[in-house]
Design an enzyme around this catalytic site. Structure first.
Site, mmCIF file in Angstrom:
data_model
loop_
_atom_site.group_PDB
_atom_site.id
_atom_site.type_symbol
_atom_site.label_atom_id
_atom_site.label_comp_id
_atom_site.label_asym_id
_atom_site.label_seq_id
_atom_site.Cartn_x
_atom_site.Cartn_y
_atom_site.Cartn_z
ATOM 1 N N GLU A 172 -11.655 9.327 5.504
ATOM 2 C CA GLU A 172 -11.397 8.464 6.640
ATOM 3 C C GLU A 172 -10.176 8.949 7.416
ATOM 4 O OE1 GLU A 172 -13.064 4.864 7.312
ATOM 5 O OE2 GLU A 172 -14.353 6.556 6.872
ATOM 6 N N HIS B 201 -11.364 -5.000 0.390
ATOM 7 C CA HIS B 201 -9.986 -4.633 0.764
ATOM 8 C C HIS B 201 -9.028 -4.745 -0.408
ATOM 9 C CE1 HIS B 201 -11.181 -4.137 4.832
ATOM 10 N NE2 HIS B 201 -11.563 -5.411 4.956
ATOM 11 N N LEU B 202 -9.222 -5.786 -1.213
ATOM 12 C CA LEU B 202 -8.336 -5.958 -2.364
ATOM 13 C C LEU B 202 -8.503 -4.793 -3.351
ATOM 14 C CD1 LEU B 202 -6.284 -7.580 -3.959
ATOM 15 C CD2 LEU B 202 -8.146 -9.013 -4.834
ATOM 16 N N ALA B 203 -9.761 -4.339 -3.499
ATOM 17 C CA ALA B 203 -10.016 -3.206 -4.402
ATOM 18 C C ALA B 203 -9.139 -2.012 -4.010
ATOM 19 C CB ALA B 203 -11.495 -2.821 -4.334
ATOM 20 N N ASP B 204 -9.086 -1.760 -2.733
ATOM 21 C CA ASP B 204 -8.302 -0.642 -2.214
ATOM 22 C C ASP B 204 -6.816 -0.829 -2.527
ATOM 23 O OD1 ASP B 204 -8.096 1.734 -0.813
ATOM 24 O OD2 ASP B 204 -7.738 0.710 1.096
ATOM 25 N N GLN B 205 -6.332 -2.050 -2.315
ATOM 26 C CA GLN B 205 -4.908 -2.336 -2.466
ATOM 27 C C GLN B 205 -4.449 -2.317 -3.925
ATOM 28 O OE1 GLN B 205 -2.733 -3.069 0.156
ATOM 29 N NE2 GLN B 205 -4.420 -2.450 1.482
ATOM 30 N N GLN C 262 3.500 -1.897 2.629
ATOM 31 C CA GLN C 262 2.644 -1.185 1.688
ATOM 32 C C GLN C 262 3.211 0.200 1.347
ATOM 33 O OE1 GLN C 262 -1.044 0.602 3.106
ATOM 34 N NE2 GLN C 262 -2.091 -1.185 2.215
ATOM 35 N N HIS D 160 -13.008 4.634 2.644
ATOM 36 C CA HIS D 160 -11.568 4.467 2.717
ATOM 37 C C HIS D 160 -10.964 4.464 1.308
ATOM 38 C CE1 HIS D 160 -7.824 2.467 4.006
ATOM 39 N NE2 HIS D 160 -8.138 2.898 5.212
#
Lengths: 544, 340
Positions: free
Chosen positions: B10, B282-286, B100, B307
């Protein structure tokens, strides 16, 4: 990408930037929008604003702080009563420009031209274009309908237009056309000459100062001056006429009145008023060829006319104004003329700003061929007759024309004369080798050259190197050789005598042809038999 | 030196932020090339420069190529310094993305830090403040780092000017975190956040959600917050379960109807609700970085986005961890992060 910090200078937009309340963020405000682009990082803003808009400027400064914490903003006070008054606005901005400490080594500057009255925008443009502001322009624009975010767009404009590929290409094309025009469309190959013309094009494009064209007679000064005028006219840089005069032709009493004019009754015979050539060139271009021939009085008047743009016609009590550009031509070394007291030093200094030396034809051998074609085309255009060279004829002419030994004393004038004669005399419009040879001889004669000695001795003196005749001059040997050739072709002494003294016989004043010939041969220690023998040996080499 | 291709997957800023964060915690310098190559305005943008500068000040790093438009950056970190910091993002860029970038380093510092972030707090393409506060940081707390955030004022595009403070306590006894299921559903909350906008906008948004979901009216509410500088709007749907609280957000924007804002948030929430997973996209990514820096762990989630896959690649370049994902069928995946 430049790594110098970026500084923007701009006027507070008293209407475009003027929105309040939370809704202002939905509006396009040019000054704030500068700071809302992810790909534009501005270190400092010099915000020019008037005291009476302090509330607005404070709001704009605060909002810039939100969207661009990377930026410091300086409020620069500037005052003008009427933002639409050019003199006032330009004056105020000019004052700012003069007072601002630009540090171009450390910072890059952008002038924001979207805000302010049109008068202010024009003033900023002018100050940038004239490099009072060492900056590029930045133009912000409102969002297009498709992009509804209020940030809009920005464009940085460098007024150094040569930086833009497409514009530069246009300029180059225009310049190529202009230089080609100055060269009358002749594809000249001489590097020096082409560079010279490019430089003249550059100067002629921007300067109204005098131009001095030097170089030998016939180098093309007059034609070039006319071309410069036509180029300027096409570019609308001159409105007046092209006035040309050769100073050598107006020497003496009438020179003053020819150049500067006279009023009615200024002198005996001045029945009417005459404006003079300087007046005729008002708003245009005056070409004074052979300026070195101008008298000292005329030089003084001319200098004044150049400096003051006014002069006094003969017999007038009022000055006349004329604003013309001067191109002067000379084949003399004006510095030497100054030393000799024949040319005014101050006038030379005035006209010597742009001096271009046109090389003679001898120094432009590679340009002879394109000029030859040009002259032929010109002949065809003038006379409506097409004339061409045979291959042999062309080679013969070019060999001669480009030979380093060829003098070309009259330069392009000679080339023009040669082509005119060749073309006029060409049988059936075809120039072949014999015509060329004839013309070559004619040119040489014109330049005061005898039959070239080296050629003559080799080809026309068969007795050269013969021990029996070394004590005789070339003059005598040549005569003897011709006589011997006739002897070789004749049946008897009397027959040869008749041929050799034909002209005298015609006038009937000869006594004895054979006797005259015998006495001549005796001087060289020859009798008839030896003469026939010798004449026969080299008679064969020469079919004539 | 670790060399990262900034144009992979990405691409964009996420690769840069993950690299900066992990370079700081590992002390390993890196070079990133071809940053945002092929984009309309390639190279570093202002928001990325703010991130780089924040990382430089937290770790005393040297950064070369940290210039607008630069497609190549070299970053060599020094020791992480806990303390007080303030970072401000221009162009209403996301302040949470700067958080972040620096929070993993501050979490592993030798003392507590207090950091103020200014900029946008509710931006599309970035975790909104509510997500940090209600979803992400409670899980970070279970890993062992106590991080709290407090909203001073929200910030929206285009004015920005939002502000929040983060207090980061160091991670002392890392705990493993395994989220096999979200557990029992406990609460739902649909909030229309309105700043300098009329209530009618919020009413239409809540109406849109309530018409499609038969949730009790007590679950719906308008939150007016006029502390922001400019107008702004978001619809936040919070789904509270015994193991995880998930947050789904739709963002108001010029020219986007209120109904569409609500539908965007709802669409994401419905996907989560329909699936048998603990963690949303999104939480998975974070979560990957906190798990990798803590004691490892696992979670069930939806199919990984590109992503997230790119993020995993970059994490593996810096850390000695195994990150595996296995399909459990029915669009459910299990991701595990194991330290070696």
């Amino acid at each position: 990408m430049s790594t110098k910090p970026l500084v923007v200078i701009g006027l507070l937009g008293t209407s475009l930037d003027n929105f309040s309340g939370p809704d202002r963020w939905e509006r396009w405000r040019p000054t704030v929008s500068l700071f809302q682009h992810e790909d534009l990082l501005i270190s400092r803003l010099e915000l020019l604003s008037q005291e009476r808009f302090s509330e607005l400027s404070a709001r704009v400064v605060a909002d810039i702080g939100l969207v661009s914490p990377e930026t410091t903003v300086n409020l620069v006070p500037i005052e003008f009563e009427n933002p639409w008054n050019f003199e006032e606005v330009y004056g105020a901005l000019h004052d700012f420009t003069r007072g601002y400490a630009f540090d171009v080594e450390q910072e890059d500057y952008l002038i924001h031209i979207t805000t302010g009255s049109h008068v202010a925008q024009i003033s900023l443009f002018l100050l940038t274009e004239s490099r009072h502001l060492p900056a590029k322009l930045i133009q912000t624009s409102p969002p297009q309908r498709r992009n509804r975010r209020p940030t809009g767009a920005f464009e940085i404009i460098d007024l150094d237009l040569s930086r833009y590929d497409r514009i530069a290409a246009r300029f180059q094309k225009e310049q190529r056309e202009a230089t080609s025009f100055l060269k009358s469309g002749i594809e000249t190959r001489s590097e020096t000459f082409n560079r010279l013309i490019e430089r003249i094009e550059q100067v002629a494009g921007v300067s109204r100062d005098p131009i001095l064209l030097t170089g030998p007679t016939g180098a093309g000064k007059s034609r070039l001056a006319k071309r410069i005028f036509e180029l300027k006219k096409a570019r609308r840089q001159v409105a007046g006429a092209f006035v040309e005069v050769n100073c050598a032709t107006i020497r003496g009493d009438s020179a003053m009145s020819t150049l500067f004019g006279h009023v009615k009754g200024a002198f005996t015979g001045a029945v009417g008023a005459r404006p003079g050539l300087l007046k005729a060139a008002d708003g245009g271009l005056l070409f004074l060829d052979e300026i070195g021939e101008l008298g000292l009085d005329e030089q003084a008047m001319l200098l004044r006319a150049l400096e003051e743009k006014t002069f006094l016609p003969l017999g007038a009590d009022r000055e006349t104004a004329s604003d013309f550009q001067l191109i002067a031509g000379t084949n003399r070394d004006l510095r030497k003329e100054v030393t000799a007291g024949r040319f005014r030093e101050d006038l030379l200094a005035r006209i010597d700003l742009w001096t271009f030396r046109l090389p003679g034809l001898r120094d432009r051998r590679e340009d002879i061929e394109p000029n030859l074609d040009y002259e032929l085309e010109e002949f065809e255009r003038r006379n409506g007759v097409r004339v061409t060279f045979s291959r042999e004829g062309r080679t013969a002419f070019l060999d001669f024309a480009t030979d380093p030994e060829t003098a070309w004393r009259g330069n392009f004038r000679d080339l023009n004369g040669a082509v005119t004669r060749l073309a006029t005399l060409a049988p059936g419009g075809r120039i072949s080798k014999p015509e060329v040879e004839e013309e070559v001889a004619r040119l040489r004669q014109g330049w005061g050259e005898a039959e070239p000695a080296t050629v003559a001795v080799g080809a026309l003196d068969p007795l050269d190197g013969d021990e029996r005749f070394v004590e005789f001059d070339l003059f005598d040997r040549m005569q003897l050789a011709s006589v011997l050739r006739v002897c070789g072709e004749s049946k008897s002494l009397s027959d040869a005598g008749r041929k050799l003294f034909a002209a005298s016989r015609e006038r009937k004043n000869t006594v004895n042809d054979a006797d005259r010939l015998r006495k001549f041969l005796t001087r060289f220690g020859l009798d008839w038999a030896k003469a026939v023998q010798l004449g026969g040996t080299f008679g064969a080499q020469n079919p004539k | 030196m670790i060399v990262i291709d900034g144009s992979q997957g990405e691409g964009g800023g996420q690769i840069l932020r993950t690299s900066l964060a992990l370079s700081m915690v590992t002390g390993k310098p890196f070079r990133i090339e071809r940053i945002r190559a092929g984009r309309k305005s390639p190279g570093l943008l202002r928001q990325h420069l703010t991130g780089v500068r924040a990382a430089v000040s937290v770790s005393g790093a040297t950064a070369t190529g940290a210039e607008l438009g630069s497609q190549r950056l070299e970053f060599a970190p020094g020791p992480i310094r806990a303390g007080e910091y303030a970072f401000a993002v221009g162009t209403a860029g996301s302040a949470t993305l700067v958080f972040q970038t620096v929070f993993p380093a501050l979490m592993l510092a030798d003392g507590p830090s207090v950091v103020t972030f200014e900029g946008g707090t509710h931006n599309p393409m970035a975790p909104p403040f509510d997500f940090l506060e209600r979803t992400f940081l409670p899980l970070v707390g279970r890993i062992g780092a106590e991080v709290t955030v407090e909203l001073v004022r929200p910030g929206f595009f285009p004015a920005g000017g939002g502000k929040f403070t983060a207090r980061v306590a160091p991670l002392e006894h890392p705990q493993r975190l395994d989220l096999a299921s979200r557990g029992e559903l406990r609460s739902r909350r649909v909030t229309a956040l309105l700043s300098h906008l009329p209530d009618s906008v919020g009413d239409r948004e809540l109406e849109t959600v309530s018409r499609k979901m038969s949730w009790p009216s007590a679950d719906f509410g308008i939150r007016r917050d006029s502390r922001s500088v400019g107008p702004g709007n978001a619809v936040i749907i919070e789904v509270g379960s015994s193991e995880v609280t998930e947050t789904f957000t739709g963002f108001g924007d010029r020219g986007v109807r209120a109904e569409a804002v609500a539908e965007n948030a709802l669409a994401e929430a419905k996907i989560y609700l329909a699936a048998d997973v603990a963690v949303g996209e999104h939480l998975a990514d974070q979560l990957l970085i906190p798990l990798a820096l803590g004691a490892g762990g696992s979670f069930t989630t939806l199919p990984l986005s590109r992503h997230t896959e790119t993020n995993i690649d970059v994490i593996k370049r810096f850390l000695d961890v195994d990150i595996t994902s296995e399909s459990l069928g029915n669009r459910t995946w299990r991701v595990s992060v194991e330290r070696r």
